[in-house]
Design a protein around this motif. Structure first.
Motif, PDB file in Angstrom:
ATOM      1  N   ALA A 197       1.056  -1.269   0.014  1.00 32.48           N
ATOM      2  CA  ALA A 197      -0.110   0.054   0.004  1.00 32.48           C
ATOM      3  C   ALA A 197       0.855   1.220   0.133  1.00 32.48           C
ATOM      4  N   VAL A 232      -8.288   6.356  -0.079  1.00 34.52           N
ATOM      5  CA  VAL A 232      -8.519   4.836   0.248  1.00 34.52           C
ATOM      6  C   VAL A 232      -7.050   4.244   0.354  1.00 34.52           C
ATOM      7  N   TRP A 233      -6.071   4.794  -0.061  1.00 34.56           N
ATOM      8  CA  TRP A 233      -4.748   3.856   0.337  1.00 34.56           C
ATOM      9  C   TRP A 233      -4.497   4.554   1.690  1.00 34.56           C
ATOM     10  N   ASP A 276      -9.474  11.718  -3.341  1.00 32.57           N
ATOM     11  CA  ASP A 276     -10.330  10.626  -3.027  1.00 32.57           C
ATOM     12  C   ASP A 276      -9.473   9.348  -3.228  1.00 32.57           C
ATOM     13  N   HIS A 277      -8.727   9.320  -4.597  1.00 32.50           N
ATOM     14  CA  HIS A 277      -8.021   7.943  -4.566  1.00 32.50           C
ATOM     15  C   HIS A 277      -6.891   7.761  -3.210  1.00 32.50           C
ATOM     16  N   ALA A 295      -6.519   4.715   4.066  1.00 33.59           N
ATOM     17  CA  ALA A 295      -7.313   3.607   4.938  1.00 33.59           C
ATOM     18  C   ALA A 295      -6.601   2.281   5.064  1.00 33.59           C
ATOM     19  N   GLN A 296      -6.232   2.035   3.942  1.00 34.55           N
ATOM     20  CA  GLN A 296      -5.345   0.774   3.949  1.00 34.55           C
ATOM     21  C   GLN A 296      -4.175   0.663   4.841  1.00 34.55           C
ATOM     22  N   GLN A 318       2.161   1.922  -3.535  1.00 34.28           N
ATOM     23  CA  GLN A 318       1.110   2.442  -4.369  1.00 34.28           C
ATOM     24  C   GLN A 318       0.850   3.789  -4.029  1.00 34.28           C
TER      25      GLN A 318
END
Lengths: 200, 357
Positions: B156, B176-177, B172-173, B179-180, B159
């Motif tokens: 993660a 989510v990373w 936004d993208h 959150a991971q 990324q």
């Protein structure tokens, strides 16, 4: 290779570009096609071209299909209020084989992966959102892979879909059926323990 | 657990060596560059698929060779474990009890080892990266879910960093990373905190045994405090991360402090104290692994005697439980510590050839 022939090398290269095919296998496949009866090579090349020509993405679920909409989207007996989201057609095929699922699918054709240059706009997310707005969908099941990329894609989708007031679920991680616990890997077992459910 | 037999073929200078140590103390004697360290490295590599000397596996085959093979047989309370490690032109194949293994997590923990070499003083003296590497390896060996979380976190992180380098990063993208990272980062932080707390107690005891009076303590220094939310911290630093094109906060920036007499050993301890502290941390890892796994790992000590005076060497040997299998190398050819009389197995290695004395 024992001899040098540009056409053979090109064939070997073509095989090597396929997933899961290494140099040795590519050479074996090429040599096999060259020593087998000519019809076999003909059959293969025609099958490839014909499948390519006939198969396209379903305009509804984006799965690969010969008819549009695809047989699953066209089947009225299937529950249109439930959509299962998968990364690739192979995922839908795997769930379909299980036989337990009676809803519809949506194929993203990948997962979020900045390293591979895949962002939200590279996936079929807009098409999914349009479906959710237009159809009466009650539940979206996120069945992306249990990789970092699959998990992140699931998180991304759940946030977007939750805004529409539709229920979002994630498939469970667990122990394979018919297998002893000792055969499951540690991470899967840890997930299975965490995600345990009450006995009904 | 103990190593019963190791076969090395074309590994470093060990062209064809069979090593059959005893279950207790084994002393491997030899001059410099004769293959002592390589023998321990072979055991380490078979057990963990990693070398302490290099990350470049192509350095491991004998000079001029394009392959090597290792075979390790160990006895555990639960039975025998047989590991086969074959390396051929950059491809590694590992079998455990004859079954091919594809993932590191399936190999780690089959044979637990604790390795100490003179460079491990960097645990105390070196940078945070070395301490994190130690933590990750030590915890992964005894807590497989930690390794799974670590691998997800690292992926993660790669990324997210890639995303930060994009021309116009999509918030936004990135979120989510985040959150991971927060999910797996929390697992890492909790496990690291528990591990270091337990390690500190054992290390303090070992340090008193081998070095003396001053108290030793280890203190976890997480980059993001445990009462803070990593997700919130990542969100706050996002703009700055985008500017610098790198994820600046998170467990990948963690550290732990080694304190001797309540002061950072890195800057305030003598060289001797630093060495003893590093050794105490490794002995603590050994004791802790026993608590978690139920039996002692194999202890490997590379060249530790040379740096200790006779009294400290004695104290070190006394600090090691006789139940531990210890593989120890030394350049001292005469037996000034009386190992033979104490019933230890003695080996001699010369130009890659091993003989039992």
């Amino acid at each position: 290779m024992l001899f040098s022939a540009p056409s053979v090398e090109r064939l070997v290269e073509a095989f090597r570009r396929l997933p899961g095919i290494g140099k040795r296998t590519a050479e074996r496949l090429a040599l096999h096609l060259l020593s087998a009866p000519e019809e076999e090579a003909q059959l293969l090349s025609e099958a490839v071209l014909e499948a390519r020509a006939r198969v396209r993405q379903c305009s509804v679920c984006c799965n690969l299909t010969e008819t549009d909409p695809c047989p699953v989207c066209a089947d009225d007996r299937r529950d249109a209020a439930t959509i299962c989201v998968v990364e690739r057609p192979a995922g839908a095929m795997a769930i379909e084989k299980g036989g337990a699922y009676r809803g519809r699918y949506h194929v993203l054709h990948g997962a979020l992966s900045p390293i591979e240059g895949i962002g939200p706009s590279e996936l079929r997310i807009d098409r999914l959102m349009r479906r959710l707005e237009e159809d009466a969908v009650r539940e979206v099941i996120l069945a992306t892979n249990a990789t970092a990329e699959g998990e992140v894609t699931a998180t991304y989708l759940s946030q977007k879909i939750a805004a529409l007031g539709i229920a979002v679920t994630r498939i469970a991680h667990g122990v394979p059926m018919g297998g002893g616990l000792e055969f499951a890997d540690d991470a899967t077992l840890a997930h299975a323990i965490e995600g345990r459910t009450p006995v009904r | 657990m103990y190593v019963q037999r190791v076969e090395c073929r074309l590994f470093r200078c060990l062209e064809n060596v069979i090593f059959e140590p005893e279950p207790a103390l084994n002393i491997i004697r030899g001059g410099n560059a004769q293959g002592k360290t390589s023998l321990l490295e072979a055991v380490l590599f078979a057990a963990t698929s990693k070398s302490h000397r290099t990350n470049v596996e192509s350095e491991l085959p004998q000079y001029g060779a394009d392959q090597f093979q290792l075979r390790l047989r160990a006895q555990r309370d639960t039975g025998a474990v047989d590991i086969e490690s074959r390396w051929f032109r950059g491809t590694k194949r590992i079998k455990v009890n004859g079954v091919p293994q594809t993932r590191l997590s399936d190999l780690l923990g089959r044979v637990n080892v604790v390795f100490f070499s003179p460079e491990d003083v960097d645990l105390v003296r070196g940078g945070a990266a070395q301490r994190r590497r130690f933590l990750d390896m030590a915890i992964s060996q005894v807590q497989p879910p930690y390794l799974a979380a670590l691998q997800m976190y690292r992926q993660a992180l790669r990324q997210r960093n890639e995303l930060l380098r994009a021309a116009q990063p999509d918030h936004d993208h990135i979120a989510v990373w985040d959150a991971q990272l927060a999910q797996y980062g929390a697992v890492m932080t909790a496990q690291r905190a528990a591990f270091i707390a337990a390690l500190s107690d054992h290390a303090a005891r070992a340090y008193t045994q081998i070095a003396g009076a001053e108290p030793l303590a280890l203190e976890y220094a997480p980059d993001v405090r445990m009462d803070e939310s990593l997700a919130a911290v990542l969100e706050r630093s996002r703009t700055s991360d985008i500017k610098r094109r790198v994820t600046q906060r998170g467990p990948h920036r963690d550290d732990f402090a080694v304190l001797v007499d309540a002061r950072p050993a890195r800057s305030h301890a003598s060289q001797g104290q630093q060495k003893s502290a590093a050794l105490a941390i490794k002995l603590a890892e050994l004791a802790l692994a026993r608590e978690r796994v139920g039996e002692y790992p194999v202890l490997m000590l590379d060249e530790v005697l040379a740096e200790l005076d006779a009294q400290r060497a004695r104290r070190l040997l006394d600090a090691i439980d006789p139940q531990v299998q210890c593989l120890m190398t030394t350049t001292e050819l005469e037996d000034r510590h009386g190992f033979r009389d104490a019933g230890s197995a003695l080996f001699r290695i010369e130009r890659g050839r091993l003989e039992k004395d």
